[in-house]
Design a protein around this motif. Structure first.
Motif, short mmCIF file in Angstrom:
data_model
loop_
_atom_site.label_atom_id
_atom_site.label_comp_id
_atom_site.label_asym_id
_atom_site.label_seq_id
_atom_site.Cartn_x
_atom_site.Cartn_y
_atom_site.Cartn_z
N LEU A 1 0.83 -1.20 0.00
CA LEU A 1 0.00 0.00 0.00
C LEU A 1 0.86 1.26 0.00
CD1 LEU A 1 -2.92 1.26 0.43
CD2 LEU A 1 -2.19 1.41 2.80
N PHE A 2 1.88 1.29 0.87
CA PHE A 2 2.71 2.48 0.95
C PHE A 2 3.63 2.64 -0.25
CE2 PHE A 2 1.38 2.27 5.36
CZ PHE A 2 0.98 3.59 5.52
N LYS A 3 4.03 1.55 -0.87
CA LYS A 3 4.79 1.66 -2.12
C LYS A 3 3.92 2.28 -3.21
CE LYS A 3 8.95 -0.14 -1.92
NZ LYS A 3 10.14 0.58 -2.33
N GLY A 4 2.67 1.83 -3.27
CA GLY A 4 1.75 2.37 -4.26
C GLY A 4 1.47 3.84 -4.06
N THR A 5 1.20 4.25 -2.81
CA THR A 5 0.93 5.66 -2.56
C THR A 5 2.18 6.52 -2.76
OG1 THR A 5 1.24 5.36 -0.18
CG2 THR A 5 -1.02 5.27 -1.02
N HIS A 6 3.34 5.93 -2.49
CA HIS A 6 4.60 6.65 -2.73
C HIS A 6 4.73 7.02 -4.21
CE1 HIS A 6 8.92 7.50 -2.66
NE2 HIS A 6 9.03 6.65 -3.68
N TRP A 7 4.48 6.03 -5.08
CA TRP A 7 4.60 6.29 -6.51
C TRP A 7 3.50 7.21 -7.02
CZ3 TRP A 7 8.89 6.07 -8.84
CH2 TRP A 7 9.87 5.17 -8.42
N LEU A 8 2.32 7.08 -6.46
CA LEU A 8 1.24 7.99 -6.86
C LEU A 8 1.57 9.44 -6.52
CD1 LEU A 8 -2.03 6.06 -5.99
CD2 LEU A 8 -1.29 6.84 -8.24
N ARG A 9 2.19 9.65 -5.38
CA ARG A 9 2.59 11.02 -5.00
C ARG A 9 3.63 11.58 -5.97
NH1 ARG A 9 1.86 12.04 1.13
NH2 ARG A 9 0.63 10.24 1.71
N HIS A 10 4.56 10.74 -6.38
CA HIS A 10 5.55 11.19 -7.35
C HIS A 10 4.92 11.49 -8.71
CE1 HIS A 10 9.23 11.07 -5.08
NE2 HIS A 10 8.89 9.88 -4.61
N LEU A 11 3.99 10.64 -9.11
CA LEU A 11 3.31 10.87 -10.38
C LEU A 11 2.41 12.10 -10.32
CD1 LEU A 11 2.44 7.22 -11.41
CD2 LEU A 11 4.16 8.72 -12.43
N ALA A 12 1.90 12.41 -9.14
CA ALA A 12 1.04 13.59 -8.98
C ALA A 12 1.80 14.87 -9.29
CB ALA A 12 0.49 13.65 -7.56
N LYS A 13 3.10 14.86 -9.04
CA LYS A 13 3.91 16.05 -9.33
C LYS A 13 3.98 16.34 -10.83
CE LYS A 13 6.78 15.35 -5.29
NZ LYS A 13 8.12 15.03 -4.81
N LEU A 14 3.71 15.33 -11.65
CA LEU A 14 3.76 15.51 -13.10
C LEU A 14 2.47 16.08 -13.68
CD1 LEU A 14 5.52 12.16 -14.07
CD2 LEU A 14 6.55 14.43 -13.84
N GLN A 15 1.43 16.17 -12.85
CA GLN A 15 0.16 16.72 -13.32
C GLN A 15 0.32 18.21 -13.65
OE1 GLN A 15 -2.93 15.33 -13.80
NE2 GLN A 15 -1.97 13.35 -13.45
N GLN A 16 -0.26 18.62 -14.74
CA GLN A 16 -0.20 20.03 -15.11
C GLN A 16 -1.18 20.86 -14.30
OE1 GLN A 16 -0.76 20.15 -19.32
NE2 GLN A 16 1.27 19.34 -19.76
N ASN A 17 -2.26 20.24 -13.90
CA ASN A 17 -3.28 20.92 -13.13
C ASN A 17 -2.96 20.75 -11.64
OD1 ASN A 17 -5.62 21.75 -11.81
ND2 ASN A 17 -6.97 20.97 -13.41
#
Length: 55
Positions: free
Chosen positions: A4-20
């Motif tokens: 779970l924490f590995k998944g949320t870790h990567w989601l947080r990093h991918l969130a930084k790539l959002q333009q919005n």
């Protein structure tokens, strides 16, 4: 918990790539909420979050 924490870790990093910025904040808040709920569920069954599953 580790998965779970590995998944949320990567989601947080991918969130930084959002333009919005709003979408990025929603993803980060969602990850935080998911982690909090997971802690509460595990603690309600008497399993401390530091416990590990050993094989």
């Amino acid at each position: 918990m580790h998965v779970l924490f590995k998944g949320t870790h990567w989601l947080r990093h991918l969130a930084k790539l959002q333009q919005n910025e709003e979408k990025s904040r929603m993803i980060i808040d969602g990850c935080r909420h998911l982690e909090t709920v997971a802690f509460q569920v595990f603690q309600s069954f008497g399993w401390p979050y530091v416990a590990r599953i050993s094989l």
